[in-house]
Design a protein around this motif. Structure first.
Motif, PDB file in Angstrom:
ATOM      1  N   ASP A 142       0.981  -1.273   0.010  1.00  0.00           N
ATOM      2  CA  ASP A 142       0.015   0.111  -0.085  1.00  0.00           C
ATOM      3  C   ASP A 142       0.710   1.190  -0.028  1.00  0.00           C
ATOM      4  O   ASP A 142       0.537   2.259  -0.662  1.00  0.00           O
ATOM      5  CB  ASP A 142      -0.998  -0.096   1.302  1.00  0.00           C
ATOM      6  N   ARG A 143       1.855   1.093   0.819  1.00  0.00           N
ATOM      7  CA  ARG A 143       3.039   2.198   0.906  1.00  0.00           C
ATOM      8  C   ARG A 143       4.389   1.805   0.727  1.00  0.00           C
ATOM      9  O   ARG A 143       4.600   0.782   1.167  1.00  0.00           O
ATOM     10  CB  ARG A 143       2.685   3.245   2.016  1.00  0.00           C
ATOM     11  N   ALA A 144       5.284   2.730   0.241  1.00  0.00           N
ATOM     12  CA  ALA A 144       6.643   2.195   0.077  1.00  0.00           C
ATOM     13  C   ALA A 144       7.689   3.491   0.701  1.00  0.00           C
ATOM     14  O   ALA A 144       6.974   4.799   0.416  1.00  0.00           O
ATOM     15  CB  ALA A 144       7.106   1.924  -1.221  1.00  0.00           C
ATOM     16  N   TYR A 145       8.718   3.094   1.187  1.00  0.00           N
ATOM     17  CA  TYR A 145       9.354   4.272   1.907  1.00  0.00           C
ATOM     18  C   TYR A 145      10.798   4.496   1.572  1.00  0.00           C
ATOM     19  O   TYR A 145      11.649   3.482   1.221  1.00  0.00           O
ATOM     20  CB  TYR A 145       9.350   3.969   3.399  1.00  0.00           C
ATOM     21  N   PHE A 146      11.322   5.700   1.076  1.00  0.00           N
ATOM     22  CA  PHE A 146      12.425   5.994   0.710  1.00  0.00           C
ATOM     23  C   PHE A 146      12.972   7.245   1.292  1.00  0.00           C
ATOM     24  O   PHE A 146      12.229   8.043   1.790  1.00  0.00           O
ATOM     25  CB  PHE A 146      12.445   6.304  -0.874  1.00  0.00           C
ATOM     26  N   GLY A 147      14.503   7.352   1.376  1.00  0.00           N
ATOM     27  CA  GLY A 147      14.765   8.399   2.089  1.00  0.00           C
ATOM     28  C   GLY A 147      15.241   9.585   1.328  1.00  0.00           C
ATOM     29  O   GLY A 147      15.439   9.658   0.097  1.00  0.00           O
ATOM     30  N   GLN A 148      15.304  10.850   1.977  1.00  0.00           N
ATOM     31  CA  GLN A 148      15.605  12.118   1.150  1.00  0.00           C
ATOM     32  C   GLN A 148      17.044  12.177   0.821  1.00  0.00           C
ATOM     33  O   GLN A 148      17.089  12.902   0.125  1.00  0.00           O
ATOM     34  CB  GLN A 148      14.994  13.153   2.152  1.00  0.00           C
ATOM     35  N   LYS A 149      17.784  11.483   1.343  1.00  0.00           N
ATOM     36  CA  LYS A 149      19.314  11.456   1.156  1.00  0.00           C
ATOM     37  C   LYS A 149      19.469  11.248  -0.291  1.00  0.00           C
ATOM     38  O   LYS A 149      20.184  11.984  -1.119  1.00  0.00           O
ATOM     39  CB  LYS A 149      19.947  10.592   2.071  1.00  0.00           C
ATOM     40  N   ILE A 156      12.306  10.506  -8.812  1.00  0.00           N
ATOM     41  CA  ILE A 156      12.305   9.534  -9.754  1.00  0.00           C
ATOM     42  C   ILE A 156      11.189   8.369  -9.514  1.00  0.00           C
ATOM     43  O   ILE A 156      10.191   8.143 -10.483  1.00  0.00           O
ATOM     44  CB  ILE A 156      13.534   8.758 -10.253  1.00  0.00           C
ATOM     45  N   ILE A 157      11.217   7.951  -8.455  1.00  0.00           N
ATOM     46  CA  ILE A 157      10.191   6.591  -8.019  1.00  0.00           C
ATOM     47  C   ILE A 157       8.925   7.331  -8.207  1.00  0.00           C
ATOM     48  O   ILE A 157       8.017   6.703  -8.416  1.00  0.00           O
ATOM     49  CB  ILE A 157      10.539   6.023  -6.613  1.00  0.00           C
ATOM     50  N   ARG A 158       8.835   8.611  -7.522  1.00  0.00           N
ATOM     51  CA  ARG A 158       7.368   9.203  -7.376  1.00  0.00           C
ATOM     52  C   ARG A 158       6.885   9.385  -8.712  1.00  0.00           C
ATOM     53  O   ARG A 158       5.705   9.302  -9.039  1.00  0.00           O
ATOM     54  CB  ARG A 158       7.375  10.394  -6.633  1.00  0.00           C
ATOM     55  N   ARG A 159       7.636  10.096  -9.786  1.00  0.00           N
ATOM     56  CA  ARG A 159       7.337  10.148 -11.033  1.00  0.00           C
ATOM     57  C   ARG A 159       6.923   8.805 -11.764  1.00  0.00           C
ATOM     58  O   ARG A 159       5.928   8.913 -12.588  1.00  0.00           O
ATOM     59  CB  ARG A 159       8.392  10.676 -11.940  1.00  0.00           C
ATOM     60  N   ILE A 170       3.789   6.693  -1.972  1.00  0.00           N
ATOM     61  CA  ILE A 170       5.313   6.896  -1.917  1.00  0.00           C
ATOM     62  C   ILE A 170       5.574   7.737  -0.728  1.00  0.00           C
ATOM     63  O   ILE A 170       5.233   8.962  -0.834  1.00  0.00           O
ATOM     64  CB  ILE A 170       6.323   7.492  -3.052  1.00  0.00           C
ATOM     65  N   VAL A 171       6.241   7.396   0.290  1.00  0.00           N
ATOM     66  CA  VAL A 171       6.472   8.142   1.390  1.00  0.00           C
ATOM     67  C   VAL A 171       8.008   8.396   1.728  1.00  0.00           C
ATOM     68  O   VAL A 171       8.917   7.733   1.698  1.00  0.00           O
ATOM     69  CB  VAL A 171       6.214   7.376   2.740  1.00  0.00           C
ATOM     70  N   GLY A 172       8.368   9.878   1.454  1.00  0.00           N
ATOM     71  CA  GLY A 172       9.672  10.278   1.479  1.00  0.00           C
ATOM     72  C   GLY A 172       9.943  10.670   3.221  1.00  0.00           C
ATOM     73  O   GLY A 172       9.211  11.178   3.834  1.00  0.00           O
ATOM     74  N   CYS A 173      11.214  10.121   3.748  1.00  0.00           N
ATOM     75  CA  CYS A 173      11.704  10.293   5.182  1.00  0.00           C
ATOM     76  C   CYS A 173      13.104  11.256   5.026  1.00  0.00           C
ATOM     77  O   CYS A 173      13.826  10.993   4.389  1.00  0.00           O
ATOM     78  CB  CYS A 173      11.838   9.008   5.718  1.00  0.00           C
TER      79      CYS A 173
END
Length: 281
Positions: A142-149, A156-159, A170-173
């Motif tokens: 349902d959700r996937a998590y990626f870092g802002q670094k 790119i993943i969001r696009r 897509i959740v950025g942290c």
């Protein structure tokens, strides 16, 4: 917590969870997990009923002269970290499980992947998009998590999710840093003591750029020149790039305003490190 090694096992478990009406979060990693990864897993645990962490050192995003063989690995430590935070399943496939011997289908992207890291790592984001698409198809989170670094990767993943109509949030942290400011990275282990001290020039230049923008400077050229001068004051640092881009399109900007990304890649010795800051409203 369960450890699985095949696509079939992951799919069977996720299907069982979804039959129970449970939500699923995915944290894709290449392993050798640190506090940055832990923050992604923690956020996923908070927002989902079940969390899958993939530990897969993806060969297709490494160029022929890059550090695939040297990349650090410690699967048992990774599992302990995942279990301590509350992940339900760790997926740790072999490359042969993810890529058939005659594999020839790729997910590629234009425009966003041509700037920043994409300039010096031309095949990198094709490998990233392909493996992340495969993980999304396998896990159906349902959700996937990626870092802002890895800010360009996040954009790119969001696009990709938008353009290919993937039903995933897509959740950025935020970036997680050491006490002295260095952004957490698995590649930090490559640094010797002297290089580790020199690497602080990245976070120092980020802090300088952030302060300039906060104080009202909007010229990308002025901010970049100041940051470059700061980095060049460290003899062990060699700049790959320092750029200001639009945070959505990854294209260069002359004026720094939201949503902008100011990003850098710098070699300390042989180790390539990245850092950035985002300008928000």
């Amino acid at each position: 917590m369960e450890k699985v090694y095949t696509i079939k096992e992951v799919r069977e478990q996720v299907k069982a969870w979804k039959k129970e009406g449970l939500s699923v979060g995915l944290v894709p990693t290449m392993g050798y997990l640190h506090e940055g990864h832990a923050s992604l897993i923690q956020k996923a645990v908070e927002q989902n009923d079940k969390v899958v962490v993939s530990v897969f050192l993806n060969p297709t995003q490494f160029g022929p002269t890059e550090d695939l063989e040297a990349y650090p690995r410690d699967f048992e430590a990774d599992c302990k970290l995942c279990e301590s935070i509350g992940a339900a399943l760790v997926f740790h496939p072999e490359p042969s499980e993810m890529y058939a011997s005659d594999f020839c289908t790729w997910v590629d992207m234009d425009v966003l992947s041509k700037t920043l890291c994409g300039k010096s790592r031309p095949i990198h984001f094709r490998g990233v998009c392909t493996v992340v698409s495969k993980l999304f198809n396998i896990v159906t989170p349902d959700r996937a998590y990626f870092g802002q670094k890895d800010a360009q990767q996040l954009a790119i993943i969001r696009r990709m999710v938008r353009d290919l109509n993937m039903d995933i949030e897509i959740v950025g942290c935020p970036i997680v840093r050491e006490e002295d400011g260095l952004a957490k990275s698995s590649r930090n282990t490559y640094l010797n003591e002297e290089e580790r001290k020199a690497a602080l020039i990245l976070s120092k230049s980020v802090a300088l750029g952030k302060k300039m923008v906060a104080d009202g400077e909007t010229s990308a050229t002025v901010v970049k020149e100041a940051m470059i001068k700061k980095i060049e004051s460290e003899p062990m640092a060699k700049i790959d790039y320092v750029e200001a881009v639009d945070g959505l399109s990854m294209q260069p900007v002359e004026e720094i305003k939201a949503p902008a990304l100011v990003a850098m890649a710098v070699y300390i010795g042989k180790t390539r490190l990245i850092d950035n800051f985002i300008v928000e409203e």
